[in-house]
Design a protein around this motif. Structure first.
Motif, PDB file in Angstrom:
ATOM      1  N   ASP A 222       0.737  -1.318   0.422  1.00  0.00           N
ATOM      2  CA  ASP A 222       0.228   0.096  -0.049  1.00  0.00           C
ATOM      3  C   ASP A 222       1.205   1.544  -0.091  1.00  0.00           C
ATOM      4  O   ASP A 222       0.278   2.479  -0.137  1.00  0.00           O
ATOM      5  CB  ASP A 222      -0.704  -0.018   1.504  1.00  0.00           C
ATOM      6  N   LYS A 223       2.562   1.250  -0.037  1.00  0.00           N
ATOM      7  CA  LYS A 223       2.592   2.424  -0.229  1.00  0.00           C
ATOM      8  C   LYS A 223       3.039   2.946  -1.865  1.00  0.00           C
ATOM      9  O   LYS A 223       3.079   1.603  -2.807  1.00  0.00           O
ATOM     10  CB  LYS A 223       4.401   1.475   0.737  1.00  0.00           C
ATOM     11  N   PRO A 224       3.357   4.145  -1.667  1.00  0.00           N
ATOM     12  CA  PRO A 224       3.401   4.813  -3.327  1.00  0.00           C
ATOM     13  C   PRO A 224       4.982   4.682  -3.603  1.00  0.00           C
ATOM     14  O   PRO A 224       5.312   3.798  -2.995  1.00  0.00           O
ATOM     15  CB  PRO A 224       3.130   6.064  -3.002  1.00  0.00           C
TER      16      PRO A 224
ATOM     17  N   HIS B 166      10.083   5.729  -2.848  1.00  0.00           N
ATOM     18  CA  HIS B 166       9.815   4.891  -3.866  1.00  0.00           C
ATOM     19  C   HIS B 166       9.739   3.437  -3.066  1.00  0.00           C
ATOM     20  O   HIS B 166      10.817   3.520  -2.315  1.00  0.00           O
ATOM     21  CB  HIS B 166      11.132   4.232  -5.415  1.00  0.00           C
TER      22      HIS B 166
END
Length: 438
Positions: free
Chosen positions: A268-270, A301
């Motif tokens: 769920d991280k960008p 990232h």
């Protein structure tokens, strides 16, 4: 075409073993049988790929070559973080100091290998070897043998830049002369074989001033092979040494019984997904690994990290997940970018799956691959002695955002996948075995 039985041998290093197993898979796909002779630790890797196994006996079976190499990193890490010419200057200074250990390790490897070949060669039709050097010359009249070069292929191009220099094909050739001189002096003592083995292999003894890497790869019984994509090969430095032929790639196939799922921590991280690995040895340089992890922690990232044998001493940032050993091929297929040491197996796998790369070379042919990435404009090179935060983070953004760069890599990937060079190479091997038997 009859079914042939191949004995596979390789240097005691994961890269060489993975390479020989990749080639073995192709031989098996062509209907042949393959057996790997090596340390017991590699049995499961072989058997997973349907390759049978003969374990080494004797002292080498219980030796810890991995620990010896890790100790080398501890002793020489500051030297490996210098540009290649200075690195080999340092090696030349202390080369003779380790001669006894080097010779003992070589003999511990050669003796069980020689025993297996001489006592069991009647069980096999040929040998395939990922082992740079003249060892198999002893068996010229006993059995057909086919050497593989799994490193970057500059050593096969006498007119090209020196192997392991990382020099551009367009660089000042006067530097090439100096580098070869230093490289030869650094390796002459380390690679000096016992005289009775040199005589058995038909190789004249050399001294510190006459050593030439070419002597170790010039003699090929019939034909040898190296793997490098046609789009990247050093054709501007042709001709290649006699009897050596290029194969676009022979990378290992993915294991069908395992799957890689992006860890929940990162799902769920960008940001883009990036794979970071410095390979078996460079990852043991804890100082450098910690520095790189601290820089990558500032990137927007996500990172999958292969931490290496000392991974328990590394603390990963919140935008990272990693383990000491990961399923590299499965991971490369899923990521957007690869940050690598440039070892030839990882290099080839990254190209095969069409991913841009940033290469941080640590030693030997890794520097040649890093420079080729730059020359062919398919990624970036950052030297371990020049690591700084802003340039590295900037390279990541450029590699991810450059669509023309990505298209170039995809074209290389497609050409590798469409190539029939491996199939043709196996046909050549089959023909050579048939001639030998007559």
């Amino acid at each position: 075409m009859p079914t042939y039985r191949f004995l596979a041998v390789a240097l005691d290093a994961p890269g060489h073993v993975h390479s020989i197993l990749g080639f073995s898979e192709a031989l098996k796909a062509a209907g042949h049988e393959v057996c790997l002779a090596h340390r017991e630790k590699y049995r499961s890797l072989a058997e997973k790929r349907g390759v049978s196994f003969i374990p080494f006996g004797g002292d080498f079976a219980d030796s810890n070559a991995d620990e010896l190499m890790i100790n080398l990193i501890d002793a020489c890490a500051d030297k490996f973080r210098k540009e290649p010419l200075e690195c080999f200057r340092e090696m030349a200074k202390f080369a003779s100091a380790g001669l006894a250990d080097t010779e003992a390790q070589f003999m511990a490897f050669f003796e069980p290998l020689n025993k297996i070949i001489t006592e069991r060669c009647n069980e096999f039709d040929a040998i395939i070897s990922d082992m740079p050097g003249p060892l198999l010359r002893i068996y010229d009249h006993l059995i057909p043998w086919f050497p593989l070069v799994s490193t970057a292929p500059l050593a096969l191009y006498p007119s090209g830049p020196p192997f392991s220099s990382g020099y551009s094909v367009n660089s000042d050739k006067s530097k090439w002369i100096e580098f070869r001189d230093v490289y030869n002096k650094a390796h002459a003592t380390l690679l000096k074989l016992p005289s009775h083995l040199m005589e058995a292999m038909g190789i004249p003894e050399f001294d510190l001033d006459s050593f030439d890497l070419g002597k170790y790869i010039d003699h090929v019984q019939s034909v040898g092979f190296y793997h490098y994509p046609a789009d990247l090969d050093f054709t501007e430095c042709a001709p290649v040494r006699p009897n050596w032929h290029r194969i676009d790639c022979w990378i290992r196939k993915q294991e069908v019984d395992t799957e890689f799922v992006i860890p929940e921590k990162l799902q769920d991280k960008p940001g883009k997904l990036i794979y970071f690995s410095l390979g078996t040895l460079a990852s043991a340089d804890i100082t450098m690994m910690k520095k790189l992890i601290a820089i990558l922690a500032k990137s927007p990232h996500r990172f999958i990290v292969s931490k290496g044998s000392r991974g328990d001493r590394l603390e990963l940032a919140d935008n990272m997940w990693g383990e000491n050993y990961v399923n590299q091929i499965k991971i490369i297929e899923k990521v957007d970018l690869v940050i690598t040491h440039g070892g030839n197996n990882t290099f080839m796998e990254t190209l095969y799956y069409g991913k841009p790369m940033i290469v941080i070379p640590y030693f030997y042919d890794q520097y040649d691959n890093a420079q080729r990435v730059v020359e062919k404009n398919i990624g970036f090179r950052i030297n371990p002695y020049e690591i700084e935060e802003e340039p590295l983070l900037d390279c990541i953004e450029k590699a991810i955002g450059d669509h023309e760069l990505k298209n170039r890599i995809k074209a290389i990937s497609q050409n590798m996948r469409n190539s029939n060079s491996l199939t043709e190479a196996i046909k050549v091997i089959e023909q050579q075995i048939e001639k030998f038997e007559k």
